[in-house]
Design an enzyme around this catalytic site. Sequence first.
Site, PDB file in Angstrom:
ATOM      1  N   ASP A  76       5.520  20.556  57.195  1.00 17.57           N
ATOM      2  CA  ASP A  76       5.215  20.229  58.585  1.00 17.57           C
ATOM      3  C   ASP A  76       3.706  20.209  58.848  1.00 17.57           C
ATOM      4  OD1 ASP A  76       5.748  19.629  61.214  1.00 17.57           O
ATOM      5  OD2 ASP A  76       6.152  21.694  61.804  1.00 17.57           O
ATOM      6  N   ASN A  99      14.255  12.192  62.391  1.00 19.07           N
ATOM      7  CA  ASN A  99      12.984  11.456  62.292  1.00 19.07           C
ATOM      8  C   ASN A  99      13.132   9.956  62.593  1.00 19.07           C
ATOM      9  OD1 ASN A  99      11.564  13.472  59.580  1.00 19.07           O
ATOM     10  ND2 ASN A  99      11.293  13.639  61.785  1.00 19.07           N
TER      11      ASN A  99
HETATM   12  C1  FPP Z   1       6.163  16.480  59.127  1.00 23.44           C
HETATM   13  O1  FPP Z   1       4.902  16.334  59.715  1.00 23.44           O
HETATM   14  C2  FPP Z   1       6.325  15.598  57.997  1.00 23.44           C
HETATM   15  C3  FPP Z   1       7.209  14.566  57.916  1.00 23.44           C
HETATM   16  C4  FPP Z   1       8.121  14.192  59.006  1.00 23.44           C
HETATM   17  C5  FPP Z   1       7.310  13.707  56.755  1.00 23.44           C
HETATM   18  C6  FPP Z   1       7.060  14.360  55.442  1.00 23.44           C
HETATM   19  C7  FPP Z   1       6.609  13.310  54.522  1.00 23.44           C
HETATM   20  C8  FPP Z   1       5.658  13.440  53.598  1.00 23.44           C
HETATM   21  C9  FPP Z   1       4.981  14.721  53.280  1.00 23.44           C
HETATM   22  C10 FPP Z   1       5.202  12.256  52.849  1.00 23.44           C
HETATM   23  C11 FPP Z   1       6.185  11.713  51.924  1.00 23.44           C
HETATM   24  C12 FPP Z   1       6.679  12.729  50.968  1.00 23.44           C
HETATM   25  C13 FPP Z   1       7.066  12.439  49.742  1.00 23.44           C
HETATM   26  C14 FPP Z   1       7.633  13.494  48.877  1.00 23.44           C
HETATM   27  C15 FPP Z   1       6.918  11.091  49.219  1.00 23.44           C
HETATM   28  P1  FPP Z   1       4.837  15.848  61.226  1.00 23.44           P
HETATM   29  O2  FPP Z   1       4.611  14.386  61.232  1.00 23.44           O
HETATM   30  O3  FPP Z   1       6.051  16.310  61.964  1.00 23.44           O
HETATM   31  O4  FPP Z   1       3.571  16.614  61.727  1.00 23.44           O
HETATM   32  P2  FPP Z   1       3.255  17.107  63.215  1.00 23.44           P
HETATM   33  O5  FPP Z   1       4.321  18.125  63.559  1.00 23.44           O
HETATM   34  O6  FPP Z   1       1.913  17.707  63.079  1.00 23.44           O
HETATM   35  O7  FPP Z   1       3.287  15.895  64.088  1.00 23.44           O
END
Ligand code: FPP
Length: 238
Positions: free
Chosen positions: A17, A65
Amino acid sequence: MPPGTKSVPQHIAIIMDGNGRWAKAQGLARIKGHEEGARAARECVEACAELKVEYLTLYAFSAENWQRPKSEVFALMRLLEKFLKEKTPELIEQNVRLQAIGRLTDLPPACQQQLHKSIEATANNTGVTLILALSYGGRLEIIDGIKSLLRAIELGHIDKGMIDVAMFSKHLYTRYYPDPDLLIRTSGEMRLSNFLLWQLSYTEMYVTQKLWPDFTKKDLFAAVEEYGRRQRRYGAVE
Ligand code: FPP
């Protein structure tokens, strides 16, 4: 070492996250945060291989998501496809076996194709099993598990009196893997966000304030070290 404690977890699960907040803090577009997040994920796979962790599950895209802006969803799917395409030779070289859990048929066709290609290409590897949770929701998984059990009863494969914890576990997406020993969540949020609801019952939790793109191999080692100090009792007394 206290009884019941294993210094190295067999299975680590991670809620990655804080990509969006990381990008915002740098004045960058959210997708840049996800790109850096993919780099951090790669580093964690390497760290798990070094520690001889057997399973690593990454929450890469939740069933919820899909509600994000179309442009972000599209960019994340592109990133996933690109990551798999580019990194599969590296996964093979590192002896990593790739697997995926979730409603995979929800993913765009190109993404599904690349995912299956990468899974197939790494199927005989014997090192870390890297499990990507994609279009994954814990409640949906339990519902899919119930449907699968009902089907087995209808077909006469099992009798409803035989249903217990072990049998239900065999109807979940995670049926081939042990439950996680350690759950890591970055960016300081204290919630499960619909991740592995059934499987995390007795998992040790480790929450760090660090945002996911800033999470390094050293941070994973620190989480494992902390895990080694925990005493797991599974609801029993010593
Ligand atoms: C949460 O951060 C992250 C995600 C919803 C996506 C996770 C994806 C990756 C790390 C990239 C792809 C991974 C692989 C293994 C290819 P957020 O966007 O919710 O952050 P925020 O809460 O700060 O908005």
